[in-house]
Design a protein around this motif. Structure first.
Motif, PDB file in Angstrom:
ATOM      1  N   SER A  90       0.833  -1.209   0.000  1.00  0.00           N
ATOM      2  CA  SER A  90       0.000   0.000   0.000  1.00  0.00           C
ATOM      3  C   SER A  90       0.864   1.254   0.000  1.00  0.00           C
ATOM      4  O   SER A  90       0.687   2.159  -0.829  1.00  0.00           O
ATOM      5  CB  SER A  90      -0.923   0.020   1.225  1.00  0.00           C
ATOM      6  OG  SER A  90      -1.913  -0.973   1.133  1.00  0.00           O
ATOM      7  N   GLU A  91       1.804   1.303   0.933  1.00  0.00           N
ATOM      8  CA  GLU A  91       2.694   2.463   1.009  1.00  0.00           C
ATOM      9  C   GLU A  91       3.554   2.576  -0.245  1.00  0.00           C
ATOM     10  O   GLU A  91       3.856   3.665  -0.725  1.00  0.00           O
ATOM     11  CB  GLU A  91       3.574   2.355   2.255  1.00  0.00           C
ATOM     12  CG  GLU A  91       4.405   3.596   2.518  1.00  0.00           C
ATOM     13  CD  GLU A  91       5.203   3.490   3.796  1.00  0.00           C
ATOM     14  OE1 GLU A  91       6.031   4.386   4.044  1.00  0.00           O
ATOM     15  OE2 GLU A  91       5.010   2.508   4.540  1.00  0.00           O
TER      16      GLU A  91
ATOM     17  N   TYR B 131     -15.609   8.488   6.591  1.00  0.00           N
ATOM     18  CA  TYR B 131     -14.258   8.510   6.022  1.00  0.00           C
ATOM     19  C   TYR B 131     -13.949   9.799   5.272  1.00  0.00           C
ATOM     20  O   TYR B 131     -13.095   9.814   4.386  1.00  0.00           O
ATOM     21  CB  TYR B 131     -14.083   7.307   5.095  1.00  0.00           C
ATOM     22  CG  TYR B 131     -14.066   5.989   5.829  1.00  0.00           C
ATOM     23  CD1 TYR B 131     -12.952   5.583   6.542  1.00  0.00           C
ATOM     24  CD2 TYR B 131     -15.191   5.164   5.828  1.00  0.00           C
ATOM     25  CE1 TYR B 131     -12.935   4.380   7.233  1.00  0.00           C
ATOM     26  CE2 TYR B 131     -15.191   3.961   6.517  1.00  0.00           C
ATOM     27  CZ  TYR B 131     -14.061   3.574   7.218  1.00  0.00           C
ATOM     28  OH  TYR B 131     -14.054   2.393   7.898  1.00  0.00           O
TER      29      TYR B 131
ATOM     30  N   VAL C 124       1.484   4.136  -3.128  1.00  0.00           N
ATOM     31  CA  VAL C 124       1.338   5.576  -2.921  1.00  0.00           C
ATOM     32  C   VAL C 124       2.632   6.295  -3.243  1.00  0.00           C
ATOM     33  O   VAL C 124       2.636   7.361  -3.864  1.00  0.00           O
ATOM     34  CB  VAL C 124       0.891   5.875  -1.472  1.00  0.00           C
ATOM     35  CG1 VAL C 124       0.974   7.373  -1.172  1.00  0.00           C
ATOM     36  CG2 VAL C 124      -0.526   5.375  -1.245  1.00  0.00           C
TER      37      VAL C 124
ATOM     38  N   ARG D 142      -6.177   4.181   0.982  1.00  0.00           N
ATOM     39  CA  ARG D 142      -6.573   4.501   2.360  1.00  0.00           C
ATOM     40  C   ARG D 142      -7.849   3.778   2.746  1.00  0.00           C
ATOM     41  O   ARG D 142      -7.973   3.257   3.868  1.00  0.00           O
ATOM     42  CB  ARG D 142      -6.767   6.010   2.501  1.00  0.00           C
ATOM     43  CG  ARG D 142      -5.490   6.826   2.442  1.00  0.00           C
ATOM     44  CD  ARG D 142      -5.805   8.319   2.375  1.00  0.00           C
ATOM     45  NE  ARG D 142      -4.606   9.132   2.295  1.00  0.00           N
ATOM     46  CZ  ARG D 142      -4.615  10.466   2.185  1.00  0.00           C
ATOM     47  NH1 ARG D 142      -5.775  11.112   2.148  1.00  0.00           N
ATOM     48  NH2 ARG D 142      -3.485  11.135   2.119  1.00  0.00           N
TER      49      ARG D 142
ATOM     50  N   LYS E  32      -4.307   7.383  -3.616  1.00  0.00           N
ATOM     51  CA  LYS E  32      -4.273   7.605  -2.170  1.00  0.00           C
ATOM     52  C   LYS E  32      -5.627   7.311  -1.526  1.00  0.00           C
ATOM     53  O   LYS E  32      -5.691   6.662  -0.474  1.00  0.00           O
ATOM     54  CB  LYS E  32      -3.844   9.042  -1.882  1.00  0.00           C
ATOM     55  CG  LYS E  32      -2.387   9.322  -2.226  1.00  0.00           C
ATOM     56  CD  LYS E  32      -2.009  10.755  -1.937  1.00  0.00           C
ATOM     57  CE  LYS E  32      -0.538  10.992  -2.258  1.00  0.00           C
ATOM     58  NZ  LYS E  32      -0.134  12.391  -1.997  1.00  0.00           N
ATOM     59  N   LEU E  33      -6.700   7.786  -2.142  1.00  0.00           N
ATOM     60  CA  LEU E  33      -8.024   7.584  -1.574  1.00  0.00           C
ATOM     61  C   LEU E  33      -8.376   6.104  -1.499  1.00  0.00           C
ATOM     62  O   LEU E  33      -8.808   5.601  -0.448  1.00  0.00           O
ATOM     63  CB  LEU E  33      -9.072   8.327  -2.396  1.00  0.00           C
ATOM     64  CG  LEU E  33     -10.538   8.075  -2.018  1.00  0.00           C
ATOM     65  CD1 LEU E  33     -10.797   8.502  -0.575  1.00  0.00           C
ATOM     66  CD2 LEU E  33     -11.478   8.791  -2.985  1.00  0.00           C
TER      67      LEU E  33
ATOM     68  N   ASP F 162      -7.069   0.066   3.271  1.00  0.00           N
ATOM     69  CA  ASP F 162      -6.359  -0.161   4.535  1.00  0.00           C
ATOM     70  C   ASP F 162      -7.288   0.016   5.744  1.00  0.00           C
ATOM     71  O   ASP F 162      -7.176  -0.716   6.734  1.00  0.00           O
ATOM     72  CB  ASP F 162      -5.175   0.803   4.654  1.00  0.00           C
ATOM     73  CG  ASP F 162      -4.025   0.425   3.728  1.00  0.00           C
ATOM     74  OD1 ASP F 162      -4.035  -0.711   3.217  1.00  0.00           O
ATOM     75  OD2 ASP F 162      -3.127   1.262   3.528  1.00  0.00           O
ATOM     76  N   ALA F 163      -8.200   0.995   5.666  1.00  0.00           N
ATOM     77  CA  ALA F 163      -9.132   1.220   6.774  1.00  0.00           C
ATOM     78  C   ALA F 163     -10.000  -0.013   7.008  1.00  0.00           C
ATOM     79  O   ALA F 163     -10.248  -0.411   8.159  1.00  0.00           O
ATOM     80  CB  ALA F 163     -10.000   2.440   6.487  1.00  0.00           C
TER      81      ALA F 163
ATOM     82  N   LEU G  20     -10.375  10.953   4.671  1.00  0.00           N
ATOM     83  CA  LEU G  20      -9.532  10.338   3.637  1.00  0.00           C
ATOM     84  C   LEU G  20      -9.364  11.251   2.432  1.00  0.00           C
ATOM     85  O   LEU G  20      -8.498  11.015   1.587  1.00  0.00           O
ATOM     86  CB  LEU G  20     -10.127   8.997   3.188  1.00  0.00           C
ATOM     87  CG  LEU G  20     -10.316   7.917   4.254  1.00  0.00           C
ATOM     88  CD1 LEU G  20     -10.764   6.610   3.614  1.00  0.00           C
ATOM     89  CD2 LEU G  20      -9.035   7.697   5.048  1.00  0.00           C
TER      90      LEU G  20
END
Length: 328
Positions: free
Chosen positions: A79-80, A215, A83, A110, A106-107, A113-114, A218
């Motif tokens: 994920s990182e 959210y 991005v 995020r 990014k959205l 991951d949430a 985000l």
């Protein structure tokens, strides 16, 4: 040991261009293919294979990118990594190619991951978790959401690359930009500021209603490029997600927005994100044959922005030309 992102920063010194448009469909799919090759190894991608992947994307001189042989790229660290890739400038711009802007990467990462952290934080979603994400918290086009969910009917091991690949495959083209929409984007930009106006940008993004109220945070994006360059990508993002276009007024389709932003970057010879008089003078004859470029500048340039033409003003000019007017 997890993938060392700090050392990845050295890559920035070796790019041959200064353009970025998030991640293209090809780049996302290549990441999916990379993980598919390592399914039997806990989806842990070895040091040298990850380096080759970066080289294929246009990165150079990566021999020191992993400090030890134990570093791997896996479902939890990807994920990182994605991005990071979306944020960085690349050797090709992909403005006309289907893909996800940095905002989208990014959205969606995020949001993924949430939902992943709601249960076992392993970098994976089950099919039920994915359905819950779309049904409750991600407000995309209804048909697109159903098509994306159908991609994973029998899959309980969905990682971020596969998630992004399904979105880019099925996301609608968007409604484009009319005069009012371009003006909304332009209002975020001031040449003397280092980035787009954060509060105004956040308020504008809230009106898209892409995510549920839970959210909304985000949609708060950090600024990693100059205001002028960020505006270029925001225009593309806004063209594909805003719903307030006047169908009875002249407009630029989402594809036309991408095409004109690409042309704008070609004319921007010093790559500062705006067109100065010299750069505009070279293209004025193309759009206004036989007319005085300086006179055109008086009506098309913004004195509040150092008499430079931003990407928004360039789109406004194109919209004006297409609607049959000679002046803005």
């Amino acid at each position: 040991m997890y993938f060392n992102y700090y050392l990845l920063f050295c890559v920035l010194n070796f790019f041959t261009a200064v353009r970025s448009i998030g991640l293209s469909k090809h780049q996302i799919n290549s990441c999916v293919e990379l993980f598919e090759k390592y399914k039997g190894s806990n989806n842990e991608i070895p040091r040298m294979r990850a380096i080759k992947y970066l080289l294929d994307l246009g990165y150079r001189k990566l021999s020191e990118i992993f400090p030890s042989k134990e570093n791997v790229l896996n479902d939890r660290t990807v994920s990182e990594f994605l991005v990071f890739l979306a944020d960085q400038d690349k050797t090709s711009d992909h403005w006309e190619e289907k893909g996800l802007t940095t905002y989208e990467v990014k959205l969606f990462v995020r949001m993924f991951d949430a939902h992943d952290k709601k249960s076992v934080h392993d970098g994976l979603l089950t099919n039920d978790e994915l359905v819950n994400l779309f049904d409750k918290d991600l407000n995309l086009d209804r048909d697109a959401k159903e098509q994306i969910k159908n991609e994973f009917i029998n899959d309980d091991s969905i990682n971020v690359p596969k998630f992004l690949a399904a979105i880019v495959k099925h996301k609608p083209e968007g409604r484009g930009l009319d005069k009012t929409q371009i003006e909304k984007c332009f209002a975020l930009y001031r040449s003397h500021l280092s980035h787009l106006i954060t509060r105004a940008q956040n308020e504008l993004l809230q009106t898209l209603h892409i995510v549920s109220d839970e959210y909304k945070n985000l949609l708060e994006f950090e600024h990693v490029r100059s205001a002028a360059k960020e505006l270029q990508e925001f225009l593309v993002f806004w063209a594909e997600y805003n719903k307030g276009v006047d169908d009875n007024a002249p407009l630029l389709t989402s594809r036309q927005v991408r095409e004109y932003i690409w042309k704008f970057t070609l004319h921007d010879q010093d790559k500062d994100g705006v067109l100065n008089f010299s750069e505009f003078n070279q293209l004025a004859s193309t759009y206004f044959p036989g007319e005085d470029a300086e006179l055109i500048l008086e009506t098309s340039y913004d004195p509040d922005n150092d008499y430079s033409m931003s990407a928004a003003m360039f789109l406004y000019m194109q919209l004006t030309i297409r609607s049959g007017h000679r002046r803005m």
